[in-house]
Write a protein that holds these residues in place. Structure first.
Motif, mmCIF file in Angstrom:
data_model
loop_
_atom_site.group_PDB
_atom_site.id
_atom_site.type_symbol
_atom_site.label_atom_id
_atom_site.label_comp_id
_atom_site.label_asym_id
_atom_site.label_seq_id
_atom_site.Cartn_x
_atom_site.Cartn_y
_atom_site.Cartn_z
ATOM 1 N N LEU A 1 41.351 -43.375 106.673
ATOM 2 C CA LEU A 1 42.691 -42.152 106.317
ATOM 3 C C LEU A 1 43.938 -42.181 105.978
ATOM 4 N N VAL A 2 43.860 -43.324 106.748
ATOM 5 C CA VAL A 2 45.724 -43.862 107.492
ATOM 6 C C VAL A 2 46.366 -44.603 106.098
ATOM 7 N N THR A 3 45.555 -45.852 106.217
ATOM 8 C CA THR A 3 46.040 -46.450 104.738
ATOM 9 C C THR A 3 45.393 -46.845 104.051
ATOM 10 N N GLY A 4 44.725 -46.551 103.328
ATOM 11 C CA GLY A 4 43.113 -46.364 102.415
ATOM 12 C C GLY A 4 43.039 -47.370 101.731
ATOM 13 N N LEU A 5 42.676 -48.908 102.385
ATOM 14 C CA LEU A 5 42.484 -49.879 102.221
ATOM 15 C C LEU A 5 41.184 -50.644 102.795
ATOM 16 N N LYS A 6 40.771 -50.283 103.635
ATOM 17 C CA LYS A 6 39.909 -50.233 104.309
ATOM 18 C C LYS A 6 38.367 -50.503 104.018
#
Length: 325
Positions: free
Chosen positions: A106-111
């Motif tokens: 939610l914070v980075t979009g990377l996971k």
């Protein structure tokens, strides 16, 4: 972010968006002709962000802040939609995610699906730009120079931070502050000072030299075994010249690509990893034409998505107009 009614449409920017969508798919797939244009594919996401920044400018603080808020809200909603899509898709394919993974995503979009970092960085960067534009507008002139740490982290990050894992290093460079804001500012400043730029720049010569220099840099990297990434030292100067060229020649377009740039380029970015996974499941991939197949397959998916969202939008409008009993 499309132009407003007060902004003349720049067809060349939409043709550029279509080309950049192909470059994005190229980065994440294989293609036997990839080596011919590998030097330039790194301009794709910076160009997408710079185009958004270009349309932010209106010489009015109130209008610019309204655009930032509207754009951030739209990007946030879109990020949630595709977060849910890839969560469901990859979970169905056997991946497992913890609550921590979901919060990080939610914070980075990377996971979950790493290319979706773009949407997260976009809405966060728009919020930050809104604040900077109001309180410290002079900072906008300095943020584009962040291309230097972007290059350093992309190409030499493993040397600079030797004990850092790849995931954390990726988060350091693919985010709103390091990548999103600088690119938004590039587009914004080009729009704000385009007349000054055109009066002092031979655009065609500048673009030609920047492309040639970028090709030369990649050739030097290959010959001297310099660490490789899609971001070169001259990638961002080249992005600047590409955007300036498009603004200088607004009617330049390739009809089919122009249509794709207007209606499908963003969706190609959002859906290409899902299409890639699905084509792999049905046995179409791997292929030496992988990039082309994925890019083309995204078009009907995007058409269906646009149709559904338009129908839903019209349906919601009808509900809103229906008077309460």
């Amino acid at each position: 972010m499309p132009p407003t009614s007060q902004t003349k449409r720049i067809d060349s920017l939409y043709t550029l968006k279509a080309v950049c969508s192909f470059f994005v798919v190229t980065i994440h797939t294989t293609f036997f002709l990839k080596g011919w244009f590998l030097f330039i594919v790194g301009v794709a996401v910076p160009c997408f962000l710079a185009i958004t920044g270009y349309f932010l400018y209106s010489d009015s603080l109130e209008q610019e802040q309204a655009k930032c808020k509207k754009g951030a809200a739209k990007a946030f909603k879109t990020s949630l939609i595709f977060f849910a899509l890839y969560w469901c898709l990859y979970s169905a394919l056997g991946s497992h995610y913890t609550c921590t993974d979901i919060l990080i995503n939610l914070v980075t979009g990377l996971k979950i699906c790493s290319p979706m970092w773009y949407l997260t960085a976009l809405w966060e960067a728009l919020i930050l730009f809104c604040f900077i534009r109001k309180y410290i507008p002079k900072l906008i002139y300095y943020l584009p120079f962040f291309f230097l740490p972007i290059y350093a982290l992309s190409t030499h990050g493993e040397f600079i931070f030797r004990n850092m894992d790849v995931g954390t290093l990726t988060m350091l460079r693919l985010n709103a502050i390091v990548t999103g804001l600088p690119c938004l500012c590039i587009g914004y400043l080009i729009h704000k000072h385009k007349d000054w730029i055109f009066a002092r720049t031979n655009v065609i010569m500048g673009l030609s030299v920047s492309l040639l220099a970028l090709m030369t840099e990649m050739h030097i990297r290959e010959n001297y075994q310099i660490p490789y990434s899609y971001i070169h030292l001259l990638t961002y100067p080249c992005v600047v010249m590409i955007i300036i060229f498009c603004v200088k020649f607004p009617h330049f377009k390739i009809p089919v690509l122009n249509y794709i740039g207007i209606h499908h380029s963003a969706n190609i970015y959002y859906f290409h990893m899902a299409v890639f996974a699905c084509l792999g499941l049905i046995g179409v991939l791997p292929s030496r034409w992988e990039t082309v197949l994925v890019w083309l397959a995204c078009l009907p998916v995007s058409t269906l998505f646009n149709t559904i969202t338009k129908l839903l939008g019209n349906l919601f409008k009808r509900f809103r107009r229906t008077p309460a009993c």
